[in-house]
Design a protein around this motif. Structure first.
Motif, PDB file in Angstrom:
ATOM      1  N   LYS A   3      11.975  18.371  -6.552  1.00 43.95           N
ATOM      2  CA  LYS A   3      11.977  16.920  -6.820  1.00 43.95           C
ATOM      3  C   LYS A   3      12.229  16.087  -5.567  1.00 43.95           C
ATOM      4  O   LYS A   3      12.340  14.868  -5.647  1.00 43.95           O
ATOM      5  N   LYS A   4      12.313  16.733  -4.422  1.00 42.53           N
ATOM      6  CA  LYS A   4      12.680  16.051  -3.172  1.00 42.53           C
ATOM      7  C   LYS A   4      11.434  15.441  -2.526  1.00 42.53           C
ATOM      8  O   LYS A   4      10.886  15.940  -1.534  1.00 42.53           O
ATOM      9  N   LEU A   5      10.996  14.320  -3.078  1.00 46.16           N
ATOM     10  CA  LEU A   5       9.741  13.698  -2.652  1.00 46.16           C
ATOM     11  C   LEU A   5       9.826  13.203  -1.207  1.00 46.16           C
ATOM     12  O   LEU A   5      10.777  12.521  -0.823  1.00 46.16           O
ATOM     13  N   GLU A  39       8.169   7.825 -10.022  1.00 49.71           N
ATOM     14  CA  GLU A  39       8.572   7.725  -8.621  1.00 49.71           C
ATOM     15  C   GLU A  39       7.391   7.987  -7.692  1.00 49.71           C
ATOM     16  O   GLU A  39       7.225   7.299  -6.670  1.00 49.71           O
ATOM     17  N   ILE A  40       6.570   8.978  -8.038  1.00 48.25           N
ATOM     18  CA  ILE A  40       5.385   9.283  -7.222  1.00 48.25           C
ATOM     19  C   ILE A  40       4.443   8.085  -7.196  1.00 48.25           C
ATOM     20  O   ILE A  40       3.978   7.658  -6.133  1.00 48.25           O
ATOM     21  N   VAL A  41       4.174   7.518  -8.371  1.00 47.29           N
ATOM     22  CA  VAL A  41       3.242   6.388  -8.460  1.00 47.29           C
ATOM     23  C   VAL A  41       3.775   5.181  -7.691  1.00 47.29           C
ATOM     24  O   VAL A  41       3.044   4.543  -6.925  1.00 47.29           O
ATOM     25  N   SER A  42       5.056   4.860  -7.859  1.00 44.98           N
ATOM     26  CA  SER A  42       5.613   3.694  -7.169  1.00 44.98           C
ATOM     27  C   SER A  42       5.639   3.911  -5.658  1.00 44.98           C
ATOM     28  O   SER A  42       5.443   2.967  -4.874  1.00 44.98           O
ATOM     29  N   THR A  43       5.863   5.157  -5.223  1.00 40.08           N
ATOM     30  CA  THR A  43       5.846   5.457  -3.791  1.00 40.08           C
ATOM     31  C   THR A  43       4.442   5.279  -3.220  1.00 40.08           C
ATOM     32  O   THR A  43       4.263   4.693  -2.146  1.00 40.08           O
ATOM     33  N   VAL A  44       3.433   5.799  -3.942  1.00 41.21           N
ATOM     34  CA  VAL A  44       2.041   5.628  -3.504  1.00 41.21           C
ATOM     35  C   VAL A  44       1.701   4.147  -3.404  1.00 41.21           C
ATOM     36  O   VAL A  44       1.142   3.682  -2.405  1.00 41.21           O
ATOM     37  N   ASN A  45       2.043   3.377  -4.433  1.00 39.70           N
ATOM     38  CA  ASN A  45       1.734   1.939  -4.419  1.00 39.70           C
ATOM     39  C   ASN A  45       2.454   1.217  -3.283  1.00 39.70           C
ATOM     40  O   ASN A  45       1.907   0.298  -2.671  1.00 39.70           O
ATOM     41  N   GLY A  46       3.672   1.652  -2.993  1.00 44.72           N
ATOM     42  CA  GLY A  46       4.446   1.015  -1.931  1.00 44.72           C
ATOM     43  C   GLY A  46       3.895   1.269  -0.547  1.00 44.72           C
ATOM     44  O   GLY A  46       4.249   0.557   0.404  1.00 44.72           O
ATOM     45  N   ILE A  82       3.696  13.230  -0.037  1.00 47.46           N
ATOM     46  CA  ILE A  82       2.635  12.234  -0.040  1.00 47.46           C
ATOM     47  C   ILE A  82       2.331  11.968   1.427  1.00 47.46           C
ATOM     48  O   ILE A  82       3.242  11.762   2.228  1.00 47.46           O
ATOM     49  N   VAL A  83       1.054  11.985   1.784  1.00 42.81           N
ATOM     50  CA  VAL A  83       0.672  11.870   3.195  1.00 42.81           C
ATOM     51  C   VAL A  83      -0.143  10.600   3.408  1.00 42.81           C
ATOM     52  O   VAL A  83      -1.043  10.291   2.616  1.00 42.81           O
ATOM     53  N   VAL A  84       0.181   9.872   4.453  1.00 45.18           N
ATOM     54  CA  VAL A  84      -0.605   8.703   4.859  1.00 45.18           C
ATOM     55  C   VAL A  84      -1.406   9.086   6.091  1.00 45.18           C
ATOM     56  O   VAL A  84      -0.831   9.407   7.148  1.00 45.18           O
ATOM     57  N   LEU A  85      -2.724   9.079   5.958  1.00 46.41           N
ATOM     58  CA  LEU A  85      -3.620   9.420   7.054  1.00 46.41           C
ATOM     59  C   LEU A  85      -4.233   8.135   7.601  1.00 46.41           C
ATOM     60  O   LEU A  85      -4.926   7.418   6.883  1.00 46.41           O
ATOM     61  N   THR A  86      -3.969   7.838   8.858  1.00 47.53           N
ATOM     62  CA  THR A  86      -4.551   6.645   9.496  1.00 47.53           C
ATOM     63  C   THR A  86      -5.710   7.080  10.378  1.00 47.53           C
ATOM     64  O   THR A  86      -5.544   7.908  11.280  1.00 47.53           O
ATOM     65  N   LEU A  87      -6.901   6.538  10.097  1.00 52.45           N
ATOM     66  CA  LEU A  87      -8.092   6.879  10.866  1.00 52.45           C
ATOM     67  C   LEU A  87      -8.183   5.959  12.070  1.00 52.45           C
ATOM     68  O   LEU A  87      -8.033   4.727  11.965  1.00 52.45           O
TER      69      LEU A  87
END
Length: 380
Positions: free
Chosen positions: A118-120, A161-168, A371-376
């Protein structure tokens, strides 16, 4: 495989019983062998028409929390016992090392089963390409994979929590690279309203993973199996996601565009292969060489077909989970996969593998949900 599981439970139980417990009370001996009886029963049930996903999860958790620590005691203890003829202290030393090893592994197992899964976490990567259109310089993709949403019945709040983190993270695009469910579309029902609130400027693009074809769990007739797959697909579309089934979409910025290509699961046995990369690329004009992103659940697809037959610069995958375990930099996935987590590069072409935001067994250690943020970025 089933025989191996039974042996891995039987051998340490017999060894420890024979050397340390055979003179104990009948109650203690019964309790000692109870996990073995449960695992054996679950193995047999999983081979029957009455197989259910929860049976596999209970068996896996028993193996992680009970029998892996026993094996870590067995190995040094047995070596000490085998070498006792050299010096009597060998067995005592082996038992001591075994106890420390078993307690350490048991502690890791308890943490991984209680908190680790659960350690997002969120982390960022910057990917640079020569042929990225100017308008997409700085474009941000939020990459998630392997939700295995049925496992979250143990803590349903984590989906929110996953959804709110993605949206944030305010990504330009969200890419989901498969395994939304464990084995059945019914797992999605409690979470549809929550998943429907996930957003991104240019939308959410998704593909099917091996679990989304509902091949696990109780045996089904061909018609039942087909109906369940269709329900998973319909559920993803009902969320407003762009489900790509050997298909593609274009995203535009002014006069520039990039192609998002998605294939159905592309794997080797025992996993299903429904992929058709050639069909998925119809309309992606090679002559103009548009920048393209391939979503393909299984990362082995990259070396098997993508690198040798296409010019696709970026593939996003999941599937491996990095076995949900890493210690001192080592993951057992490295024994089975050439690429199993993170970024890999071959000349100017890249593969990024998410190790997953969920898990099919509620355990993670060292490989936390991500959750990964990929910046092109365009190469200058």
């Amino acid at each position: 495989m089933r025989l191996v599981i039974i042996l891995l439970t039987f051998l340490p139980d017999i060894y420890i019983w024979y050397h340390f417990l055979r003179n104990a009370s009948p109650l203690i001996q019964t309790v000692w062998f109870l996990p073995f009886l449960i695992v054996t029963a679950l193995v047999l049930l999983l081979m029957s028409p009455y197989s259910e996903p929860w049976m596999f999860r209970i068996m896996a958790l028993l193996m992680i929390g009970c029998y892996v620590p026993k094996l870590f005691f067995l190995i040094p203890s047995f070596l000490g016992w085998a070498l006792r003829w050299l010096t009597p202290v060998a067995w005592h030393l082996g038992n001591g090392v075994g106890i420390v090893s078993a307690v350490s592994i048991f502690t890791i197992a308890c943490y991984g089963m209680s908190f680790g899964w659960k350690k997002l976490t969120v982390h960022a990567e910057t990917l640079t390409f020569k042929n990225l259109p100017e308008s997409f310089d700085g474009y941000r993709i939020v990459h998630i994979s392997d939700m295995h949403i049925g496992t979250f019945t143990a803590d349903p709040s984590k989906v929110g929590e996953i959804v709110s983190t993605v949206n944030g993270l305010h990504g330009d695009m969200v890419c989901f690279t498969g395994d939304l469910v464990n084995s059945s579309p019914s797992e999605l029902t409690p979470y549809l309203d929550t998943l429907r609130t996930m957003t991104a400027t240019d939308g959410i693009y998704s593909i099917m993973g091996n679990h989304d074809y509902c091949i696990h769990g109780a045996r089904k007739s061909p018609s039942q199996h087909k109906a369940e797959i269709q329900k998973v697909m319909e559920a993803e579309r009902s969320l407003g996601w762009h489900l790509l089934l050997n298909d593609n979409r274009f995203v535009h910025r002014g006069t520039d565009s990039i192609a998002v290509i998605g294939v159905e699961n592309a794997s080797k046995p025992p996993f299903p292969d429904y992929s058709d990369l050639r069909k998925a690329m119809i309309g992606v004009d090679k002559g103009q060489q548009p920048f393209s992103i391939l979503l393909s659940h299984d990362p082995t697809h990259w070396r098997r077909e993508v690198l040798p037959t296409t010019e696709i610069p970026l593939q996003l995958s999941g599937h491996t989970h990095a076995t949900q375990f890493r210690l001192f930099g080592f993951s057992p996935s490295s024994l089975f996969y050439d690429e199993y987590g993170g970024l890999y590069e071959e000349k100017d072409r890249k593969l990024f593998i998410s190790t997953g935001v969920g898990c099919n067994v509620a355990f993670r250690f060292g490989v936390w949900p991500e959750i990964v943020v990929l910046t092109l970025r365009k190469a200058r």
